[in-house]
Design an enzyme around this catalytic site. Structure first.
Site, PDB file in Angstrom:
ATOM      1  N   GLU A 117       2.912  30.218   2.150  1.00 37.70           N
ATOM      2  CA  GLU A 117       3.568  28.920   2.340  1.00 37.70           C
ATOM      3  C   GLU A 117       5.073  28.968   2.079  1.00 37.70           C
ATOM      4  O   GLU A 117       5.714  27.931   1.977  1.00 37.70           O
ATOM      5  CB  GLU A 117       2.915  27.890   1.427  1.00 37.70           C
ATOM      6  CG  GLU A 117       1.445  27.657   1.727  1.00 37.70           C
ATOM      7  CD  GLU A 117       1.212  26.897   3.023  1.00 37.70           C
ATOM      8  OE1 GLU A 117       1.803  25.822   3.210  1.00 37.70           O
ATOM      9  OE2 GLU A 117       0.430  27.398   3.865  1.00 37.70           O
ATOM     10  N   HIS A 120       1.858  22.089  -2.802  1.00 36.06           N
ATOM     11  CA  HIS A 120       2.761  23.211  -3.043  1.00 36.06           C
ATOM     12  C   HIS A 120       3.285  23.117  -4.476  1.00 36.06           C
ATOM     13  O   HIS A 120       3.386  22.016  -5.042  1.00 36.06           O
ATOM     14  CB  HIS A 120       3.943  23.194  -2.068  1.00 36.06           C
ATOM     15  CG  HIS A 120       3.566  23.491  -0.657  1.00 36.06           C
ATOM     16  ND1 HIS A 120       4.086  22.789   0.410  1.00 36.06           N
ATOM     17  CD2 HIS A 120       2.719  24.405  -0.134  1.00 36.06           C
ATOM     18  CE1 HIS A 120       3.574  23.260   1.546  1.00 36.06           C
ATOM     19  NE2 HIS A 120       2.753  24.229   1.233  1.00 36.06           N
ATOM     20  N   CYS A 161      11.805  19.848  -0.284  1.00 39.17           N
ATOM     21  CA  CYS A 161      11.101  20.302   0.926  1.00 39.17           C
ATOM     22  C   CYS A 161      12.073  20.539   2.076  1.00 39.17           C
ATOM     23  O   CYS A 161      11.844  21.395   2.931  1.00 39.17           O
ATOM     24  CB  CYS A 161      10.055  19.273   1.366  1.00 39.17           C
ATOM     25  SG  CYS A 161       8.573  19.226   0.349  1.00 39.17           S
TER      26      CYS A 161
END
Length: 444
Positions: free
Chosen positions: A173, A249, A368
Site C-alpha cells: 500500500e 492504513h 493521504c
C-alpha cells in the site's frame, strides 16, 4: 543541505464518491453522494500553496486517465470509446465505477521512497505500490511508475522498481504504511514498515470486520529492493482493533517526521516493544508523542483524521507543525487534545488547519494527498522542475481546473460518454502544461 519535498496528488476531473474502498469508513459513508470535482481540485491546490507559504518546497503529481479504458477493454468491452462506456454502464456499472475512480489523488499510496542516505548504493529508491487489495487502485501502478520516471529521471541519483507481484501475498500500500526517522533528511535513518498480516505465517492477531492490506512479506521485499541495512529497519504489525475501527492504513493512526513520532496508543500490536526497538536502532533521541485512548477515542481519531496530518519542520523555526484537516478542529474531543498539545514538552509546537473536505469525504486527509521525498540539494537539482510548484504553475493549474472541471458529478453521470470526453480533453491539455507528450493511453 537537504530537504523533504511533498508531492501532492492533483485531484482529477473524475472525482466522485463511489464508496469503493471496503474498510474506509468515510468512503463508505459518503458513497453515491454528489461530488464537487472543481472544488476538490481547488482545495488541493490551495493546500499545496499553503505549504509553500510556510517555506516548504512543494511538488505536484498528475491524475491518472479516468475512465481507464484499457482495463475495460481487457475485461471484454469492445468498440469505440463511447461504445465501451455505454456497454459497461449497461452490463457492469459497478466495473465502470471502479475504472472511473480518482483515487490516484492520494499519493501517499503511490509508492515507497527510501532516501539515498539509507540505501547501500547511495541513490533514492522508488517502488510503486501494487495496491492489490482494491481493484480500483490495483490499476494505478503502471501509470504511477511512468510518472515517477518522468519526474525523477536521472539514473545517477534515482532508482525505480516496478510494483511487487500482484496478488494477496505481496499486497503493498505504499508510503501510507511507512515511516522514517532521522536527525536530518540527508542523515542515515531508521525505516519503519507497518504491516497488517503475514502471508506465509500463522497470524496470531487478526481482524474481525475489515481486511488488512499490507503484508509483512511485501514490506520485507521493498526493504531488500531498496538495499536497506537490516540494523536500520523495523517491522511492526497494525493493531487489528485499529483496522476494524476504520484505520485501513497506518497513516490514519500515526505520522512521523525526523526524530518525532506522533501516534495513537493503540496503533500497534505491541507499541511498547516498537518504541524500544526504534530507540535501540536510532542514533540519537526519539520523541514519542503518544495519544491516550482516554483522551482521543479510536472513533474520534478515525473520524477526524487527527493522525492523517502532515508533521513538518518549518524553516528557521523551533519545533514542528502539525497540518490538520478542519474536521480535527470540529471534533471537540480531538480539538481539546490539540489545545493542550502545544503546551506539552514535545517537538510539536504549532497546529494548523486546512480545508480538504472534498478529499476527506472520500476517505483521505492531508497526509493521504502527499508523497514525501527526502532529497539532497544535488538530487533536488536533478528533479524535473516542471513538477515543482511555483506561482506561475499554480496560476496555470487554477485556470486549467476552472476551465475543465465540472461543478458536480452525480453517480448517473458516469454512464455519460461526454464526461469521459471532457476528462480526456482536460488531461490532454495537462500534458502540454507539463511537457509530457503522449503520456496517457488515450493519446497514443
Amino acid at each position: 543541505m537537504s530537504t523533504e519535498i511533498n508531492f501532492d496528488g492533483l485531484i482529477g476531473p473524475s472525482h466522485n464518491y463511489g464508496g469503493l474502498s471496503h474498510g474506509n469508513v468515510a468512503s463508505k459513508n459518503n458513497a453515491l453522494r454528489i461530488s464537487q470535482p472543481k472544488k476538490a481540485a481547488l482545495q488541493g491546490l490551495q493546500k499545496m500553496n499553503y505549504l509553500r507559504s510556510l517555506g516548504l518546497e512543494q511538488g505536484v503529481l498528475l491524475p491518472q486517465q479516468r475512465p481507464h479504458l484499457p482495463t475495460l477493454r481487457a475485461l471484454g468491452f469492445m468498440g469505440s470509446d463511447r461504445e465501451i462506456i455505454e456497454k459497461a454502464s449497461n452490463q457492469a456499472p459497478e466495473v465502470l465505477a471502479q475504472c472511473y475512480s480518482a483515487s490516484s489523488m492520494w499519493t501517499a499510496n503511490a509508492c515507497t521512497v527510501s532516501p539515498s542516505a539509507d540505501s547501500r548504493d547511495g541513490r533514492v529508491h522508488f517502488t510503486s505500490a501494487n495496491l492489490s487489495s482494491m481493484f480500483h487502485r490495483s490499476i494505478e501502478h503502471g501509470n504511477t511508475s511512468a510518472l515517477l520516471r518522468s519526474i525523477f529521471s536521472n539514473d545517477a541519483h534515482f532508482v525505480h522498481h516496478d510494483a511487487l507481484p500482484a496478488g494477496n501475498h505481496f499486497g503493498d500500500e505504499g508510503a501510507a504504511n511507512h515511516n522514517r526517522f532521522a536527525t536530518e533528511y540527508d542523515s542515515a535513518g531508521v525505516q519503519l514498515f507497518v504491516f497488517g498480516r503475514y502471508a506465509f505465517r500463522e497470524n496470531r492477531h487478526t481482524t474481525a470486520k475489515f481486511p488488512t492490506r499490507q503484508t509483512f512479506e511485501a514490506s520485507q521485499a521493498i526493504a531488500r529492493l531498496h538495499q536497506l541495512n537490516d540494523d536500520r529497519v523495523v517491522y511492526a504489525q497494525q493493531n487489528p482493533k485499529i483496522v476494524d475501527a476504520g484505520a485501513f492504513h497506518n497513516d490514519v493512526v500515526s505520522v512521523s517526521n525526523l526524530n518525532a513520532f506522533f501516534m495513537h496508543e493503540e496503533a500497534f500490536v505491541d507499541s511498547e516493544a516498537l518504541r524500544h526497538e526504534l530507540s535501540e536502532k536510532f542514533e540519537g533521541e526519539l520523541a514519542f508523542v503518544v495519544v491516550p485512548t482516554e483522551q482521543v477515542s479510536l472513533e474520534s481519531a478515525v473520524k477526524s483524521y487527527l493522525f492523517n496530518s502532515q508533521l513538518i519542520k518549518l524553516p528557521n523555526e523551533e519545533g514542528m507543525a502539525l497540518i490538520l484537516p478542519e474536521e480535527s478542529r470540529e471534533n471537540s474531543q480531538v480539538y481539546n487534545y490539540l489545545q493542550g498539545l502545544e503546551n506539552q514538552s514535545s517537538p510539536i509546537k504549532q497546529v494548523k488547519f486546512v480545508d480538504v473536505r472534498q478529499s476527506m469525504q472520500n476517505g483521505g486527509g492531508p497526509a493521504c494527498l502527499r508523497l514525501r521525498v527526502a532529497l539532497t540539494q544535488d538530487e533536488v537539482n536533478a528533479v524535473n522542475p516542471r513538477f515543482l510548484l511555483d506561482d506561475a504553475l499554480l496560476d496555470t493549474l487554477n485556470v486549467w481546473v476552472s476551465k475543465h472541471y465540472r461543478d458536480e458529478i452525480q453517480p448517473a453521470d458516469l454512464s455519460d460518454p461526454s464526461l469521459a470526453e471532457e476528462n480526456f480533453a482536460a488531461l490532454d491539455e495537462l500534458t502540454q502544461i507539463f511537457d509530457l507528450g503522449s503520456f496517457y493511453e488515450f493519446q497514443r
